[in-house]
Design an enzyme around this catalytic site. Sequence first.
Site, PDB file in Angstrom:
ATOM      1  N   GLY A  56       0.809  -1.195   0.000  1.00 43.38           N
ATOM      2  CA  GLY A  56       0.000   0.000   0.000  1.00 43.38           C
ATOM      3  C   GLY A  56       0.854   1.261   0.000  1.00 43.38           C
ATOM      4  N   ASP A 112      -1.047  -8.543   1.043  1.00 41.94           N
ATOM      5  CA  ASP A 112       0.226  -8.584   0.322  1.00 41.94           C
ATOM      6  C   ASP A 112       0.666 -10.022   0.070  1.00 41.94           C
ATOM      7  OD1 ASP A 112       0.373  -5.841   0.268  1.00 41.94           O
ATOM      8  OD2 ASP A 112       1.615  -5.676   2.050  1.00 41.94           O
ATOM      9  N   HIS A 221      -0.114   1.060   9.350  1.00 42.38           N
ATOM     10  CA  HIS A 221      -1.332   1.351   8.590  1.00 42.38           C
ATOM     11  C   HIS A 221      -2.321   2.194   9.381  1.00 42.38           C
ATOM     12  CE1 HIS A 221       0.068  -2.361   6.402  1.00 42.38           C
ATOM     13  NE2 HIS A 221      -0.030  -1.456   5.439  1.00 42.38           N
ATOM     14  N   ASP A 391       8.393  32.507  18.034  1.00 41.90           N
ATOM     15  CA  ASP A 391       8.713  31.088  17.917  1.00 41.90           C
ATOM     16  C   ASP A 391       8.535  30.325  19.221  1.00 41.90           C
ATOM     17  OD1 ASP A 391      10.779  32.211  19.303  1.00 41.90           O
ATOM     18  OD2 ASP A 391      12.317  31.788  17.806  1.00 41.90           O
ATOM     19  N   GLY A 392       8.054  30.982  20.265  1.00 40.26           N
ATOM     20  CA  GLY A 392       7.717  30.274  21.490  1.00 40.26           C
ATOM     21  C   GLY A 392       8.877  29.924  22.385  1.00 40.26           C
ATOM     22  N   ASP A 393      10.051  30.519  22.147  1.00 39.94           N
ATOM     23  CA  ASP A 393      11.218  30.117  22.939  1.00 39.94           C
ATOM     24  C   ASP A 393      11.542  31.065  24.091  1.00 39.94           C
ATOM     25  OD1 ASP A 393      12.107  32.305  21.494  1.00 39.94           O
ATOM     26  OD2 ASP A 393      14.058  31.436  21.020  1.00 39.94           O
ATOM     27  N   SER A 434      17.773  36.418  20.081  1.00 37.58           N
ATOM     28  CA  SER A 434      18.073  37.846  20.156  1.00 37.58           C
ATOM     29  C   SER A 434      18.142  38.368  21.583  1.00 37.58           C
ATOM     30  CB  SER A 434      17.017  38.635  19.372  1.00 37.58           C
ATOM     31  OG  SER A 434      15.725  38.372  19.875  1.00 37.58           O
TER      32      SER A 434
END
Length: 576
Positions: A56, A112, A221, A391-393, A434
């Site tokens: 698949g 298969d 799957h 960016d959440g840091d 920064s």
Amino acid sequence: MKKLINDPRFVVRDLIDGLVATDPTIARLDGQAVILRADIPEDPAQRPVALISGGGSGHEPAHAGYVGKGMLTAAVAGDVFTSPSVDAVLAAVTASAGPAGAVLIVKNYTGDRLNFSLAAEMARAGGIPCEVVFVADDAALRDLVEPGRRRGIAGTVLVHKIAGAAAEAGRDLASVAAVARDAAADLVSMGVGLGPCTVPTAGTPGFELGPDEIEFGLGIHGEKGVERGALLPAGQIVERILDTLAAELGDRLAGPVALMVNGLGGTPPMELAIVAGHALAGLRRRGAQPELVYVGNFMTALEMPGCSLTVLPLRGERAALLRAPTGVRIWPASAEVGTGRVAAYNAPQTPLPATEPGPLTPALKAAVVRAADALVAAETYLTDLDSRAGDGDLGASMFRAAEAMRALPEGAFNDPQILLASLADALRRAIAGSSGPFYATALMRAAQQLAAPQIDDRQPAEAGAVDDAVDDAAWDRAFAAGVGAVGDIGGAKPGDRTMVDALAPALAAWNAARDGGATARAALVAAADAAEKGAEATAGMVPRLGRASYLGARAVGAPDGGAAAVAIWLRALAGK
């Protein structure tokens, strides 16, 4: 459902068209979902042993991505998570093999097995010798079903590589099949899923998981695993998987092994690298000698987050066959295990001047501790603010800053200039992004203004905020220099929605208080109040600098994280 597709019914057709359009070494078999090596001889009699796999779709890069010199001769693509038809498999055999025969490598799923096996029967009847090799490497099922009924998962890819190298070397059908079967018999794999995936034609996830739940022992799957458990740190998850693999391998684990850390489609390289590090260390503790390691997406389940680990003992010629060159673009050029070597680095040190505790020492230390505590307590809040427009840091950065502040040596608090210089040095190392340069530069310039502080012994320091015992004019200069530094190196002005929108009003309030005859301590309280109001005002500002500026008006509605952080530590310094 959000996917970069066209009509869900035609994703396999579009997938194959895209693959063939981007790789000159492969071709599509006309009228079939079959990918072939482009260099297959037209005369069947000239064709070497063909190596064919498939199944698949939705497992990319498996299987089509491994068609090429040194690996697969052809791959057959069924609909997503659906076995290809007998006719498609037979077409692949006919188009790629001749009298030398073909080896079909099949993952051990019922569809298969049936379709590939019947296609092999029909090919044999048509004069093409065929051998079928089943891969059943899912060790998570060891307590549920007999080995012959287990699923084939990511370890199948290592069989592709080993058998492909043997076929490329010109070996006959029996030899290639034997090498493939031998490797398949030794493979063990186990997966863990952190979330479900969505089949395009279904449009909804295959199952649901709570925010703190994971599935152990799932297939490829989109199905559920063998067991649902609690989310654990990566190292503990790896140990759980390795325990299962080690129990299955037994004595075979001793000696050289190959490790595959396979992403299931939605796991970033960062997390796979973390898993790989733990897995290599865990294998060594169990007596194995990792010699080769493969890390990446090799057999996925669409966009499922999670991974699987595969271990293959490197008996006989397996290591050489895995190292053999291949023309497949995505196969790693090297899989040698790292040495773990650490290069020596002697960081430049700025020794503290020899000083004795002074009248300001208790107040300075208490102020720094309060600021650090406040930043730690605000980590989640700052992370949330920064996630809305950046960016959440920021929360993590301020947490590291707090740790660096708490780790300052005792001598740093003996003198205001030494303290600010030490803080600049510590925060430069602790804060990435920064914020580090902003704070470090501001503190360095402020420290220079306190080069010769004047101590007034008539006003003993109180265990509160920054005290008046230092010449007030020096604090005036230090505060102005620090705030000016942030604007100088970043270019921000009031109204740009940055930390300057808290610092500038704080400085203005400080100066107004000082002009009115207030002490430095009283001025600091006024500055903290102004900073807080300035930070709140940024919620209505359109950002003009930094990452938030990329969002424009979409950032409006929440305060700027950097300005909020300034208000937090200023309030703490002021003892509020």
